[in-house]
Motif scaffolding. Structure first.
Motif, PDB file in Angstrom:
ATOM      1  N   VAL A  20      38.171  34.829  32.704  1.00 53.03           N
ATOM      2  CA  VAL A  20      36.958  35.468  33.357  1.00 53.03           C
ATOM      3  C   VAL A  20      35.795  35.263  32.569  1.00 53.03           C
ATOM      4  O   VAL A  20      35.849  35.774  31.384  1.00 53.03           O
ATOM      5  CB  VAL A  20      37.355  36.761  33.826  1.00 53.03           C
ATOM      6  N   ILE A  56      37.299  32.054  36.476  1.00 52.08           N
ATOM      7  CA  ILE A  56      36.917  32.773  37.536  1.00 52.08           C
ATOM      8  C   ILE A  56      35.529  33.337  36.918  1.00 52.08           C
ATOM      9  O   ILE A  56      35.315  33.802  35.998  1.00 52.08           O
ATOM     10  CB  ILE A  56      37.847  34.052  37.428  1.00 52.08           C
ATOM     11  N   LEU A  98      32.394  35.584  37.165  1.00 57.95           N
ATOM     12  CA  LEU A  98      32.071  37.002  37.015  1.00 57.95           C
ATOM     13  C   LEU A  98      30.518  37.124  37.309  1.00 57.95           C
ATOM     14  O   LEU A  98      29.606  36.972  36.288  1.00 57.95           O
ATOM     15  CB  LEU A  98      32.538  37.950  35.841  1.00 57.95           C
ATOM     16  N   HIS A 105      36.631  30.259  41.899  1.00 54.01           N
ATOM     17  CA  HIS A 105      36.917  31.644  42.173  1.00 54.01           C
ATOM     18  C   HIS A 105      35.599  32.291  41.643  1.00 54.01           C
ATOM     19  O   HIS A 105      35.141  32.123  40.440  1.00 54.01           O
ATOM     20  CB  HIS A 105      38.029  31.902  41.476  1.00 54.01           C
ATOM     21  N   ILE A 152      33.840  36.275  41.456  1.00 55.02           N
ATOM     22  CA  ILE A 152      33.675  37.846  42.027  1.00 55.02           C
ATOM     23  C   ILE A 152      32.403  38.569  41.685  1.00 55.02           C
ATOM     24  O   ILE A 152      31.615  37.992  40.632  1.00 55.02           O
ATOM     25  CB  ILE A 152      34.953  38.378  41.225  1.00 55.02           C
ATOM     26  N   LEU A 159      34.468  43.289  38.398  1.00 54.31           N
ATOM     27  CA  LEU A 159      35.854  43.287  37.801  1.00 54.31           C
ATOM     28  C   LEU A 159      36.612  44.117  38.696  1.00 54.31           C
ATOM     29  O   LEU A 159      37.936  43.992  38.538  1.00 54.31           O
ATOM     30  CB  LEU A 159      35.725  43.910  36.243  1.00 54.31           C
ATOM     31  N   LEU A 206      39.012  41.898  40.496  1.00 56.09           N
ATOM     32  CA  LEU A 206      39.844  40.861  39.906  1.00 56.09           C
ATOM     33  C   LEU A 206      41.373  41.009  40.122  1.00 56.09           C
ATOM     34  O   LEU A 206      41.772  40.006  40.313  1.00 56.09           O
ATOM     35  CB  LEU A 206      39.554  41.049  38.284  1.00 56.09           C
ATOM     36  N   LEU A 215      43.492  38.039  41.198  1.00 50.68           N
ATOM     37  CA  LEU A 215      44.468  37.355  40.632  1.00 50.68           C
ATOM     38  C   LEU A 215      45.788  37.397  41.530  1.00 50.68           C
ATOM     39  O   LEU A 215      46.584  36.721  41.454  1.00 50.68           O
ATOM     40  CB  LEU A 215      44.931  38.255  39.257  1.00 50.68           C
TER      41      LEU A 215
END
Length: 110
Positions: free
Chosen positions: A54, A73, A75, A95, A97, A100, A103, A107
């Motif tokens: 991440v 991922i 962020l 991916h 987001i 967090l 997350l 996952l």
């Protein structure tokens, strides 16, 4: 380079992560491939494709993690994330987001 103080703070908070480390303690800066190789080495036998990484920067987190064979991922928070996510210089991450908080669900779906 990520300061060692951040690593120490995360450890003291008991953040539930498999690895808590910093580029400062390892002596190698992202996006250097050796940083991502070290992550793989620290997992004691996981394949890169089994590691979710991440990060909030496309240039020094997401793209090098992907090159290393990890699951990157993105962020999307902070100034670099906002600037880079609107730039045509980077591929759209698979991916992403916003927080967090999202997350664990992401996952679970991988």
């Amino acid at each position: 380079m990520n300061p060692i103080e951040i690593e120490q703070a995360l450890r003291s908070l008991g953040v539930p992560a498999d690895i808590v480390a910093s580029s400062a303690s390892w002596g190698v800066e992202k996006p250097d491939a050796r940083f991502f190789e070290r992550i793989v080495a620290e997992t004691n036998g996981l394949a890169p494709s089994e590691i979710a990484y991440v990060g909030d920067r496309l240039d020094s987190d997401v793209e090098p993690a992907q090159r290393a064979g990890m699951i990157p991922i993105f962020l999307r928070r902070g100034p670099w994330a906002l600037v880079q996510s609107s730039s045509a210089c980077f591929a759209t991450p698979t991916h992403a987001i916003e927080s967090l908080v999202s997350l664990p669900d992401l996952l679970q779906s991988l």
